[in-house]
Design an enzyme around this catalytic site. Structure first.
Site, PDB file in Angstrom:
ATOM      1  N   CYS A  33      -0.437  81.005  16.811  1.00 12.16           N
ATOM      2  CA  CYS A  33       1.019  80.819  16.711  1.00 12.16           C
ATOM      3  C   CYS A  33       1.762  82.078  17.150  1.00 12.16           C
ATOM      4  O   CYS A  33       2.973  82.058  17.323  1.00 12.16           O
ATOM      5  CB  CYS A  33       1.419  80.432  15.292  1.00 12.16           C
ATOM      6  SG  CYS A  33       1.026  81.690  14.074  1.00 12.16           S
ATOM      7  N   ASP A  35       2.166  84.821  15.426  1.00 14.52           N
ATOM      8  CA  ASP A  35       2.834  85.540  14.347  1.00 14.52           C
ATOM      9  C   ASP A  35       2.028  86.759  13.905  1.00 14.52           C
ATOM     10  O   ASP A  35       0.805  86.753  13.946  1.00 14.52           O
ATOM     11  CB  ASP A  35       3.062  84.595  13.156  1.00 14.52           C
ATOM     12  CG  ASP A  35       4.071  83.513  13.497  1.00 14.52           C
ATOM     13  OD1 ASP A  35       4.716  83.639  14.547  1.00 14.52           O
ATOM     14  OD2 ASP A  35       4.211  82.559  12.722  1.00 14.52           O
ATOM     15  N   CYS A  59       7.030  82.936  11.332  1.00 14.32           N
ATOM     16  CA  CYS A  59       7.766  81.757  10.891  1.00 14.32           C
ATOM     17  C   CYS A  59       8.308  81.946   9.469  1.00 14.32           C
ATOM     18  O   CYS A  59       7.944  82.889   8.774  1.00 14.32           O
ATOM     19  CB  CYS A  59       6.850  80.542  10.946  1.00 14.32           C
ATOM     20  SG  CYS A  59       5.626  80.550   9.640  1.00 14.32           S
ATOM     21  N   CYS A 103      -0.228  79.914   7.290  1.00 15.71           N
ATOM     22  CA  CYS A 103       0.714  81.042   7.226  1.00 15.71           C
ATOM     23  C   CYS A 103       0.427  81.905   5.997  1.00 15.71           C
ATOM     24  O   CYS A 103       0.586  83.124   6.039  1.00 15.71           O
ATOM     25  CB  CYS A 103       2.149  80.536   7.174  1.00 15.71           C
ATOM     26  SG  CYS A 103       2.491  79.225   8.356  1.00 15.71           S
TER      27      CYS A 103
END
Ligand code: FES
Length: 145
Positions: A33, A35, A59, A103
């Site tokens: 992603c 991140d 995010c 996450c």
């Protein structure tokens, strides 16, 4: 789809920033992603985490989980901090949607990376702490994305 606690920590994240001359700094990313999360720990001579800060380029769920993870490790000793798993962070946030579980892994791994950095700098071994990955997507199953 997000709990009130997630929204609250996302809108008003705790412990954002950096610590100069931190005892340990950990940076991890997820290449899938894109991140990235960085955690700074200030650990005193007694092994207590007296301050913690984070920076997350990611995010909303990554921001909320970093915020909660920093709150959970603050004031704890190094061993107790290892028990702040992504599950513990998610529980404290009243859950995350299934597609956002990864996450929370970023938060757990960033804490481990900062503890690893602290241990390496001080030439100590923290029982139960394995060398963290710098990219948490390594070796993960495709289908969770
Ligand atoms: Fe990458 Fe949330 S989508 S950490």
């Amino acid at each position: 789809m997000y709990s009130e606690k997630v929204m609250e920590h996302f809108s008003n994240p705790r412990n954002v920033g950096e610590i100069e001359n931190a005892s340990g700094v950990g940076t991890v990313g997820n290449a899938k992603c894109g991140d990235i999360m960085r955690i700074y720990l200030d650990i005193n001579n007694g092994g207590i985490i007296q301050d913690v800060k984070f920076k997350t380029f990611g995010c909303g769920a990554a921001v909320a989980t970093s915020s909660m993870a920093t709150e959970l490790v603050k004031g704890k000793n190094v061993k107790e901090a290892l028990q702040v798993t992504n599950k513990a962070v998610m529980e404290a946030l009243d859950g995350l949607p299934a597609v956002k579980v990864h996450c929370s892994l970023l938060a757990e791994e960033a804490i481990h990376a900062a503890l690893w950095d602290y241990a390496t700098k001080n030439n100590i071994v923290i029982e139960g702490l394995d060398k963290p990955k710098s990219d948490i997507s390594e070796g993960e199953a495709e289908e969770i994305y």
